[in-house]
Motif scaffolding. Structure first.
Motif: not given
Length: 679
Positions: A3-9, A52-60
């Motif tokens: 879940d590194t990088g950007t977390r998105a909810g 954030a760049p989509f490739g950096e999203v580690g948690f959705l």
């Protein structure tokens, strides 16, 4: 779990879809209109604006209302039910409970599965799992032919006492598949392996009816997200307050019926915990409803006795009580001349009149506008054609009915809405033996902070906490929630007859399943937690209480568990009968994959609160105009404090501080309103 990088909810509400991202401690929020006809479109629109760049999203993480709306609207798959011969009418008979005890014409809810879609097959297992009558496999094959001809989309299988012996249900599933019936199948032994025939059959029927709906939705959402370059696994919030893999949500959609409200409770618990508050009441008021819940000792209360629409749902859910009071709730005068607010809502389309999307009926949000509590030019996330004169015209019929001015009618609308929400807050506190004066009220949602200070004052709650991301707290709650799976099996025995070895074996089996699901979700052994519990009752009772069980189960431990039950019974009902025999009802285990919450950075702002005043305007309180400062929340300095009356405008919610109250900003940038009481 990576879940590194950007977390998105992403949380879908009745009016808005909320998006929260966290990157290196920096929180970004966005709101986009929900799209009820195609909910995945609103989610994808929000993701398209991801900071954030989509490739950096580690948690959705995702909170969804798809299953809830399907139940409320009765829009689900064409479903059949296979049950033990002679018991096909259990869904119709239901329980003795009447929808309205004083209405002799009251009707029970329409069964999820229609009568001509319910099939009985000869078989019988007793209450201890002994086979009294083998499964008639030819009868199952005949049912398969009927189902194929009927063109059903999904099948629920709920046989008597399958929680003690699931073999017959599994054989029914296999036979249906062998006969070429290509539909989804839900077994009660998987969905809710517990006693109470009606509730078990209902939960299984709902699960079967919702599976094609949720499968289509999550499939479209996952496909759309992947097409945008998001390749992180999607996690869905469950009703129990924990996340689950999207695949699990597609298999067990009945466990997502309170997805959004559960995420909000988790977010509120986290915010309060950082302030050292472990006892709190949560209040989530959005566009269509207000959800309230109680948290004790830092853990949301969980129940297996909740209702969604007309249906009792017995799967574990955060104990949330909902009333039809939201920012879009419509105000009207009934046939008796009384002012009513909700449960009908203007929703996202067209929304309140002041949204400028074509709404024509007066709502709670419009009432706040008339009283000066919200700014028609600044509280919406996009430029729209606000028509304040249209709001006044819509309230004129209400003013005529109450015999006052348009502002009097607006104040009356808020009084009625507050009365409805106050009753809901009393249901989760006073009516369950808790004194609200010993709790803090955490208010969130787009409309919650507008009402919280008045409700706290009415209930003598000493403190209101409005999180800095109050309008999108449910989305933020997705980022700090553990991955959670619940397992259970009824095993009705006298407690004195229960073998510690049998109990330990049952728990161990649940733990094996939990380890497999948590491992699939990416949680290593160090991040796995297992919580054991049993439901007990006095012999002869029809209700039970859940009490915790330790990691080891020996003869002495069983006595300690029984004593915990006596104490819980006395706390809940005011008495205990230690001389009466205790009965085991259900064995439970919760498997938790612990998620480390992200660190959220807070800007340390210096200055004078007066510098954050954007304007001063007349705001009506109790019928009297007050010259009220309007603060820009983003400009309030750290540790700022000021007296009411005041209005604090944030990016996605507005806080109203009443005369005689005092507000301050804490170290996490939460706004804390003191009502004058003591905790």
């Amino acid at each position: 779990m990576d879940d590194t990088g950007t977390r998105a909810g992403v949380d879908v509400g009745g009016t808005f879809t909320d998006l929260v991202t966290v990157r290196d401690g920096r929180v970004s929020v966005d709101k986009t209109p929900s799209t009820p006809s195609a909910p995945e479109e609103g989610v994808l629109t929000g993701l398209d604006g991801l900071d954030a760049p989509f490739g950096e999203v580690g948690f959705l993480g995702h909170g969804t209302t798809v299953a809830t709306n399907a139940v409320l609207e009765g829009e689900w798959a064409d479903t059949a039910l296979v049950t033990t011969a002679g018991f096909s009418d259990a869904p119709e008979i239901g329980r003795q409970h009447r929808p309205d005890i004083y209405d002799f014409a009251a009707e029970k809810p329409t069964p999820v599965v229609e009568r001509d879609r319910r099939y009985g097959v000869p078989e019988r297992v007793d209450e201890r799992g002994e086979v009294l009558e083998p499964l008639d496999e030819d009868a199952v094959r005949a049912v398969a032919a009927d189902l194929r001809e009927a063109g059903v989309e999904s099948v629920a299988v709920s046989l008597l006492f399958s929680f003690e012996r699931p073999d017959h249900e599994r054989r029914v599933r296999d036979l249906l598949r062998d006969e070429g019936l290509d539909v989804s199948v839900s077994l009660s032994a998987d969905v809710l392996p517990e006693i109470r025939e009606y509730e078990r059959t209902l939960a299984t029927s709902l699960n079967a009816a919702l599976k094609p709906v949720m499968d289509e939705y999550l499939g479209a959402l996952s496909e759309g997200a992947a097409g945008m370059g998001l390749d992180t696994p999607l996690r869905v919030m469950g009703s129990n307050g924990g996340l689950m893999a999207a695949e699990a949500a597609r298999e067990r959609p009945v466990n997502t019926l309170l997805s959004g409200p559960a995420a909000g409770v988790r977010g509120a618990t986290h915010v309060a915990g950082r302030r050292g508050i472990s006892d709190l009441i949560t209040m989530d008021m959005g566009g269509t409803s207000c959800d309230v819940s109680l948290v004790r000792d830092g853990e949301p209360l969980v129940t297996t006795d909740t209702e969604v629409g007309d249906y009792p749902v017995s799967v574990p859910t955060v104990d949330v009580h909902t009333v039809g009071a939201g920012g879009g709730s419509i105000a009207a005068v009934d046939a008796g001349g009384a002012l009513r607010v909700g449960p009908q809502s203007a929703g996202a389309e067209p929304g309140p009149i002041c949204y400028g999307r074509g709404g024509t009926e007066p709502t709670i949000t419009d009432a706040h506008l008339l009283l000066g509590r919200i700014d028609p030019t600044g509280f919406l996330p996009e430029a729209l054609d606000r028509d304040a004169p249209a709001v006044r015209r819509a309230f004129e019929p209400l003013a005529d009915a109450v015999g006052g001015s348009v502002e009097d009618a607006a104040a009356g609308v808020l009084d009625v809405a507050n009365a409805n929400m106050e009753r809901a807050l009393r249901v989760v506190s006073v009516e369950r033996g808790y004194d609200p004066r010993e709790f803090a009220l955490v208010a969130f949602g787009g409309a919650g902070p507008l009402h919280a200070a008045a409700l706290a004052d009415a209930l003598e709650v000493p403190e209101v906490v409005v999180p800095r991301a109050a309008g999108v707290l449910s989305a933020l709650g997705l980022l700090i929630s553990d991955v959670t799976y619940d397992y259970s099996s009824s095993m009705v025995r006298r407690w004195g007859e229960v073998s510690p070895a049998t109990l330990e074996s049952t728990f161990a089996g649940f733990e094996r399943e939990g380890r497999e699901e948590l491992a699939a979700a990416g949680h290593d052994e160090a991040a796995r937690r297992f919580e054991r519990a049993v439901d007990l009752r006095y012999a002869g009772q029809s209700f039970d209480l859940s009490v915790p069980v330790g990691d080891d189960v020996g003869p002495g431990d069983l006595d300690a568990v029984a004593e915990r039950f006596h104490e819980a019974h006395e706390r809940r009902y005011g008495h205990a009968y230690r001389e009466e025999p205790v009965e085991l009802v259900t064995v439970r285990l919760r498997a938790r994959g612990v998620v480390e919450p992200p660190e959220l950075s807070v800007e340390d702002r210096a200055g004078d609160p007066a510098d954050a005043v954007a304007e001063t305007r007349d705001v009506l309180f109790h019928g009297d105009p007050h010259d009220t400062p309007v603060y820009d929340r983003e400009r309030l300095p750290t540790d700022a404090a000021f007296d009411g009356p005041a209005v604090v405008e944030g990016a996605e919610s507005t806080v109203v501080v009443h005369p005689g109250q005092r507000a301050r900003v804490d170290g996490d940038a939460n706004l804390v309103v003191s009502t004058g009481g003591e905790r």
